[in-house]
Design an enzyme around this catalytic site. Structure first.
Site, short mmCIF file in Angstrom:
data_model
loop_
_atom_site.label_atom_id
_atom_site.label_comp_id
_atom_site.label_asym_id
_atom_site.label_seq_id
_atom_site.Cartn_x
_atom_site.Cartn_y
_atom_site.Cartn_z
N LEU A 106 15.66 -19.59 -11.54
CA LEU A 106 16.30 -18.38 -11.37
C LEU A 106 17.85 -18.40 -11.30
CD1 LEU A 106 13.37 -17.23 -9.27
CD2 LEU A 106 13.94 -15.96 -11.09
N ASN A 120 10.52 -22.60 -2.35
CA ASN A 120 9.78 -23.25 -3.50
C ASN A 120 8.81 -24.46 -3.06
OD1 ASN A 120 9.50 -23.68 -6.26
ND2 ASN A 120 10.74 -25.44 -6.24
N HIS A 122 7.22 -27.89 -4.58
CA HIS A 122 7.44 -28.79 -5.96
C HIS A 122 6.73 -30.08 -5.78
CE1 HIS A 122 9.70 -30.60 -9.03
NE2 HIS A 122 9.80 -31.84 -8.48
C1 GAR Z 1 2.22 -26.69 -8.37
O1 GAR Z 1 1.84 -28.14 -8.30
C2 GAR Z 1 3.87 -26.45 -8.32
O2 GAR Z 1 4.50 -27.51 -7.36
C3 GAR Z 1 4.21 -26.89 -9.53
O3 GAR Z 1 3.25 -26.29 -10.55
C4 GAR Z 1 2.09 -26.34 -10.01
C5 GAR Z 1 1.44 -24.79 -9.57
O4 GAR Z 1 0.06 -24.96 -9.46
N1 GAR Z 1 5.60 -26.34 -9.73
C6 GAR Z 1 6.71 -26.87 -10.39
O5 GAR Z 1 6.26 -27.78 -10.84
C7 GAR Z 1 7.77 -26.13 -10.35
N2 GAR Z 1 8.80 -27.08 -10.81
P1 GAR Z 1 -0.67 -23.49 -9.06
O6 GAR Z 1 -0.36 -22.66 -10.28
O7 GAR Z 1 -1.91 -23.86 -9.25
O8 GAR Z 1 -0.42 -22.93 -7.85
#
Ligand code: GAR
Length: 214
Positions: A106, A120, A122
């Site tokens: 964003l 957030n 991560h």
């Molecule tokens: C999660 O592990 C989150 O930390 C990651 O995407 C996944 C979403 O899982 N986010 C990133 O990598 C952001 N850089 P979900 O859709 O099952 O909640």
């Protein structure tokens, strides 16, 4: 219900969460599973996604939570898309904006609009392995311990003050999906606990140091 600081919590005073998600939405599902309990102190009032097919939309629908799709392809450029996301989020009058698997960066203007109120999650132990491939990058580096981080969002990519972290072991033979599933299991619990504590106890930030509760 009384918080440690003596504030009464009920459904009407619960903090308003707007969740941004791009994928399956297992973190959103965990928040939705927690938010009906008035003692939790926070409630998902809106879901915003950039992907029309995101599983997060089905989860929102099933929970009776309104949602909005703000897809990049429907805007002339990135700046207009950012403004569209900001408007969609603002409609829900959030106390906190929670990025739960939101896979786009964003703009600083968006961050400024909700300054200090964007969280957030991560899938790595920041500051190691920021960016879109935190699990893959940790595996490629050969770490034996990785994990997940809940942090405040600033102008950088995964650089804001850290709120909570959980460590997760890497097992021999792990590939990206097996390791990510192990991380996500820890991540759901960490996110639900951290968001709830912030809603109930408040968040105090001094430079890079963020403290939940007084
Ligand atoms: C999660 O592990 C989150 O930390 C990651 O995407 C996944 C979403 O899982 N986010 C990133 O990598 C952001 N850089 P979900 O859709 O099952 O909640």
């Amino acid at each position: 219900m009384q918080t440690p600081s003596g504030h009464a919590i009920d459904a009407t005073s619960a903090s308003r969460l707007v969740v941004l998600a791009s994928g399956g939405g297992s973190n959103l599902a965990a928040l939705l599973a927690a938010h009906d309990d008035p003692a939790y102190g926070a409630r998902v009032v809106g879901v915003v996604t950039d992907r029309p097919g995101a599983g997060a939309l089905d989860l929102a629908h099933a929970a009776g939570v309104p949602s909005a799709v703000v897809a990049m392809k429907d805007f002339d450029d990135r700046a207009a898309w950012n403004e569209g996301v900001a408007q969609a989020v603002r409609v829900f009058r959030p106390d906190w904006v929670v990025l739960a698997g939101f896979m786009r960066v964003l703009a600083p203007q968006f961050v400024r609009r909700f300054e200090g109120r964007i969280l957030n999650t991560h899938p790595a132990l920041l500051p190691s392995f920021p960016g879109a491939h935190g699990v893959r990058d940790a595996l490629a580096h050969g770490v034996r311990i990785t994990g997940c981080t809940v942090h405040l969002v600033d102008d950088g990519v995964d650089t804001g003050p850290i709120l909570a972290q959980a460590a997760v072991p890497v097992h021999d033979g792990d590939d990206e999906p097996t390791l990510h599933e192990r991380i996500k299991s820890a991540e759901r619990a960490l996110l639900v606990e951290t968001v709830g504590r912030i809603a109930r106890e408040g968040l105090y930030v001094a430079g890079r140091h963020a403290t939940i509760g007084g």
